[in-house]
Design a protein around this motif. Structure first.
Motif, PDB file in Angstrom:
ATOM      1  N   ASP B   2       0.829  -1.196   0.000  1.00  0.00           N
ATOM      2  CA  ASP B   2       0.000   0.000   0.000  1.00  0.00           C
ATOM      3  C   ASP B   2       0.878   1.267   0.000  1.00  0.00           C
ATOM      4  O   ASP B   2       1.852   1.350   0.742  1.00  0.00           O
ATOM      5  CB  ASP B   2      -0.866  -0.060   1.267  1.00  0.00           C
ATOM      6  N   GLU B   4       0.416   4.272   1.037  1.00  0.00           N
ATOM      7  CA  GLU B   4       0.417   5.008   2.300  1.00  0.00           C
ATOM      8  C   GLU B   4       1.351   4.329   3.307  1.00  0.00           C
ATOM      9  O   GLU B   4       2.088   4.990   4.043  1.00  0.00           O
ATOM     10  CB  GLU B   4      -1.022   5.085   2.835  1.00  0.00           C
ATOM     11  N   GLU B  29      -0.502 -14.583   2.411  1.00  0.00           N
ATOM     12  CA  GLU B  29       0.177 -15.482   1.478  1.00  0.00           C
ATOM     13  C   GLU B  29       1.662 -15.157   1.418  1.00  0.00           C
ATOM     14  O   GLU B  29       2.062 -13.999   1.610  1.00  0.00           O
ATOM     15  CB  GLU B  29      -0.396 -15.305   0.075  1.00  0.00           C
ATOM     16  N   GLU B  31       3.588 -14.969  -1.174  1.00  0.00           N
ATOM     17  CA  GLU B  31       3.922 -14.016  -2.239  1.00  0.00           C
ATOM     18  C   GLU B  31       3.724 -12.570  -1.777  1.00  0.00           C
ATOM     19  O   GLU B  31       4.579 -11.708  -1.993  1.00  0.00           O
ATOM     20  CB  GLU B  31       3.059 -14.302  -3.472  1.00  0.00           C
ATOM     21  N   ALA B  32       2.601 -12.343  -1.085  1.00  0.00           N
ATOM     22  CA  ALA B  32       2.296 -10.983  -0.613  1.00  0.00           C
ATOM     23  C   ALA B  32       3.285 -10.566   0.477  1.00  0.00           C
ATOM     24  O   ALA B  32       3.749  -9.414   0.495  1.00  0.00           O
ATOM     25  CB  ALA B  32       0.868 -10.911  -0.093  1.00  0.00           C
ATOM     26  N   ASP B  78      -1.383 -17.243  21.495  1.00  0.00           N
ATOM     27  CA  ASP B  78      -2.496 -18.193  21.359  1.00  0.00           C
ATOM     28  C   ASP B  78      -3.811 -17.448  21.142  1.00  0.00           C
ATOM     29  O   ASP B  78      -4.631 -17.837  20.309  1.00  0.00           O
ATOM     30  CB  ASP B  78      -2.585 -19.066  22.614  1.00  0.00           C
ATOM     31  N   GLN B  80      -4.225 -14.329  19.958  1.00  0.00           N
ATOM     32  CA  GLN B  80      -4.278 -13.416  18.819  1.00  0.00           C
ATOM     33  C   GLN B  80      -3.888 -14.053  17.476  1.00  0.00           C
ATOM     34  O   GLN B  80      -4.370 -13.642  16.431  1.00  0.00           O
ATOM     35  CB  GLN B  80      -3.358 -12.209  19.072  1.00  0.00           C
ATOM     36  N   ILE B  81      -2.982 -15.032  17.506  1.00  0.00           N
ATOM     37  CA  ILE B  81      -2.373 -15.483  16.249  1.00  0.00           C
ATOM     38  C   ILE B  81      -2.604 -16.969  15.929  1.00  0.00           C
ATOM     39  O   ILE B  81      -2.581 -17.357  14.770  1.00  0.00           O
ATOM     40  CB  ILE B  81      -0.835 -15.206  16.269  1.00  0.00           C
ATOM     41  N   SER B  82      -2.830 -17.780  16.957  1.00  0.00           N
ATOM     42  CA  SER B  82      -2.816 -19.246  16.730  1.00  0.00           C
ATOM     43  C   SER B  82      -3.840 -19.695  15.688  1.00  0.00           C
ATOM     44  O   SER B  82      -3.596 -20.628  14.935  1.00  0.00           O
ATOM     45  CB  SER B  82      -3.040 -19.981  18.042  1.00  0.00           C
ATOM     46  N   MET B  83      -4.977 -19.012  15.627  1.00  0.00           N
ATOM     47  CA  MET B  83      -5.977 -19.380  14.616  1.00  0.00           C
ATOM     48  C   MET B  83      -5.406 -19.182  13.204  1.00  0.00           C
ATOM     49  O   MET B  83      -5.516 -20.056  12.348  1.00  0.00           O
ATOM     50  CB  MET B  83      -7.237 -18.532  14.795  1.00  0.00           C
ATOM     51  N   MET B  84      -4.757 -18.056  12.999  1.00  0.00           N
ATOM     52  CA  MET B  84      -4.201 -17.781  11.667  1.00  0.00           C
ATOM     53  C   MET B  84      -3.024 -18.711  11.357  1.00  0.00           C
ATOM     54  O   MET B  84      -2.795 -19.082  10.207  1.00  0.00           O
ATOM     55  CB  MET B  84      -3.747 -16.318  11.559  1.00  0.00           C
ATOM     56  N   MET B  86      -2.916 -21.721  12.041  1.00  0.00           N
ATOM     57  CA  MET B  86      -3.521 -22.959  11.556  1.00  0.00           C
ATOM     58  C   MET B  86      -3.968 -22.806  10.092  1.00  0.00           C
ATOM     59  O   MET B  86      -4.002 -23.744   9.325  1.00  0.00           O
ATOM     60  CB  MET B  86      -4.748 -23.278  12.421  1.00  0.00           C
ATOM     61  N   VAL B  87      -4.329 -21.572   9.728  1.00  0.00           N
ATOM     62  CA  VAL B  87      -4.918 -21.305   8.413  1.00  0.00           C
ATOM     63  C   VAL B  87      -3.851 -21.066   7.336  1.00  0.00           C
ATOM     64  O   VAL B  87      -3.984 -21.512   6.199  1.00  0.00           O
ATOM     65  CB  VAL B  87      -5.841 -20.054   8.517  1.00  0.00           C
TER      66      VAL B  87
END
Lengths: 514, 107
Positions: B2, B4, B29, B31-32, B78, B80-84, B86-87
């Motif tokens: 971005d 800005e 991702e 790449e990003a 755990d 704030q981040i653990s869900m992501m 896993m994803v």
């Protein structure tokens, strides 16, 4: 108790506007300023699709309702390489309008004589709009006022600060500035606003067709697009809703605009359902038109990778929310998720606030919702642009939260995504993909009994407006109508279960406290 | 990245200097994430923002990389981040981020 508002129907429309991609999309407008002689602007026209290709494009056919999500899923990915055989521009929810007719519709929606069309072009378009069947004779006759406009007169308007309307790269019309000094009424802003109004109007007209409602029975309209209309003294004064309702012939309606970036539609639907449940109004329509700035938004990635420009359509939708008829799906305004000021911005906090918190409060598990409708962006558009498959990412997050909550096993994560998710099909027009594309299919699936409960999730990036760094979102549950809620006396089995569960929870908490 | 955000990174760089800055990204991702890392280290590859042709050589990590995870309180991670975690495809993200850091080291 009960008496929820119901989802009586939804319409979805597209306007295929390839010339507007070049002239009015923000990516292209910016490129013309910073890199006017660059390769991108030279290459771009070669990547524009024909109207016929846009009609055959599977996600577009899914949007207007000619194929369902299972049929879309069956089309080999990438979808731009595998067009359908469908050539029908009209579907059960709406239509895909070609660019020339759309310019005519913009003129029908313009009440200040700001749109001018070249005389011959206008005559052609008039005949096409008359054949469309969606417009009254008086509306079509609006195009008669173009008899004196020539390509030369239009070019003079452009030279004086007007915006050109092009068809097959030829100047066929203009939008004039509405004020000499006020930038809020410049030709560019007027073009964006009339374009948004026109796609909204097209959707409203199709909503009447789809639902069979008498336009005179509509009490209130809420517009939830992402444009603002006003002048230098009140830049976001409004009101798109009433302006569109006027053209659509909703003579007994008033309305207002609700904004929230991409979360706008979910906020608007909650407002509509609450107004109906409160008994304030019987029939409320939520509507939004498309956004010219977002045309070709990811064009650079698409051109670089040899793809067609897939963001070549303006989109609109309208949803009718009415008082309970005992048949249509109910909007559970008591199972609502909210991203609050204190929620935080991590994806985990966001999804918890929108998905698991409201379900927990209602005594429901993540698996009790048959289908989730978060941002339903078409992955054909977002994947080549490096943004991934947005709906799939959302379903993965919901599933992962389910694993953390113990509602599903980690090994079942993939199955959950297939069973409770969908393939995205909505154009990347900001507010358009955000939960609402599922309102029409959701109603159909609940009426035919294939699903019983769904959750619509709207999320918005408020920080883009630089007023707050906060994120936003709201969600709500839709359920099949069990026919008992009419009259406000029925209590569903689920509600009884929920009441018992809450009573047991309170009892257990009481014991623990002792 | 971005435009800005590029501007803000540049402002922090001017204010604090490269020694005092680490850029943390949360891209979905590899790449990003890699593109963001490239932008703040080697310059904006799209030549659209203020970091076009500007090599700040800032260290850049993704929130899911082990070096960062180690720095964060386990309970907070755990929550704030653990869900992501896993994803996301964490391996792919780490590969992309490492590749850019190696490029910076060689540059």
């Amino acid at each position: 108790m009960s008496n929820y508002a119901v989802l009586r129907g939804a319409s979805y429309t597209l306007a295929h506007t390839p010339d507007m991609v070049i002239h009015d999309g923000a990516t292209q407008v910016t490129e013309r300023v910073v890199n006017p002689d660059g390769d991108y602007l030279k290459e771009l026209p070669k990547h524009l699709r024909s109207y016929e290709d846009a009609v055959k494009y599977a996600p577009n056919q899914a949007y207007i309702g000619n194929i369902d999500n299972e049929e879309l899923k069956a089309v080999a990915f990438p979808w731009y390489e595998n067009p359908t055989e469908i050539t029908d521009r009209t579907g059960k929810y709406g239509e895909i309008m070609p660019e020339d007719e759309y310019y005519g519709l913009m003129q029908i929606c313009d009440t200040f004589d700001l749109v001018e069309l070249e005389a011959g072009f206008a005559a052609d378009v008039k005949a096409k709009l008359a054949a469309n069947g969606m417009f009254t004779d008086a509306q079509v006759a609006v195009l008669d006022k173009n008899a004196n406009f020539t390509e030369e007169s239009l070019a003079a308007v452009v030279a004086d600060g007007g915006c050109g309307l092009y068809f097959n790269d030829k100047l066929v019309g203009v939008i004039k500035k509405a004020h000499d000094v006020d930038v809020n009424l410049s030709a560019h802003v007027m073009l964006e606003n009339i374009a948004s109004k026109a796609t909204s109007v097209l959707s409203l007209l199709h909503l009447v067709r789809v639902t069979g409602i008498d336009p005179a029975d509509i009490d209130y309209v809420i517009d939830c697009a992402e444009e603002a209309c006003g002048d230098m003294n009140q830049r976001g004064g409004g009101n798109f809703a009433k302006a569109a309702a006027e053209i659509a012939g909703f003579s007994n309606a008033t309305g207002s605009d609700t904004r929230g970036f991409c979360a706008g539609p979910a906020h608007a639907l909650l407002n509509a359902a609450s107004l109906v449940k409160a008994g304030t109004f019987k029939n409320v329509v939520v509507t939004a038109g498309g956004c010219t700035a977002k045309l070709g938004m990811n064009g650079k990635s698409h051109v670089e990778k040899g793809l067609p420009i897939l963001e070549d359509c303006l989109a609109g939708f309208s949803v009718l929310i009415s008082e309970d008829n005992g048949t249509d799906p109910v909007i559970r305004t008591d199972i609502v998720g909210r991203h609050t000021v204190g929620t935080g911005s991590s994806p985990q906090a966001v999804i918890s606030s929108l998905v698991t918190d409201p379900l927990d409060a209602a005594g429901l598990k993540i698996t009790d919702v048959d289908k989730y409708a978060p941002e339903m962006q078409n992955p054909d558009i977002t994947k080549p642009a490096g943004a991934g498959d947005v709906p799939e990412a959302n379903f993965k997050m919901i599933a992962a939260l389910g694993v953390k909550k113990g509602a599903i096993e980690k090994k079942d994560l993939g199955n959950f995504i297939v069973e409770h998710g969908m393939k995205g099909w909505a154009p990347t027009q900001g507010h358009i993909p955000s939960g609402v594309p599922f309102m029409g299919p959701c109603r159909d699936m609940m009426l035919d009994g294939s699903i019983k409960r769904a959750m619509v999730i709207g999320k918005g990036s408020l920080f883009l407006g630089r007023m707050t760094n906060l994120f936003d979102g709201v969600s709500f549950v839709i359920e099949a109508n069990n026919g008992q809620s009419e009259g406000g006396s029925g209590v569903s089995e689920e509600e009884v279960k929920c009441l018992i569960a809450n009573a047991l929870k309170d009892f257990a908490a009481g014991l623990l406290a002792q | 990245m971005d435009l800005e955000n590029q501007k803000r990174v540049k402002e922090f760089y001017d204010q604090y200097g490269a020694d005092q800055l680490v850029v943390l990204v949360g891209a979905a991702e590899g790449e990003a994430g890699g593109l963001a890392a490239e932008t703040v280290a080697l310059g904006d590859p799209t030549f659209a923002g203020c970091l076009a042709g500007v090599s700040l050589k800032l260290p850049c990590y993704h929130i899911c990389e082990p070096e960062i995870k180690e720095e964060i309180d386990e309970a907070v991670y755990d929550e704030q981040i653990s869900m992501m975690e896993m994803v996301l495809d964490v391996d792919d993200i780490c590969d992309e981020m490492n590749a850019i850091r190696e490029q910076v080291a060689e540059a």
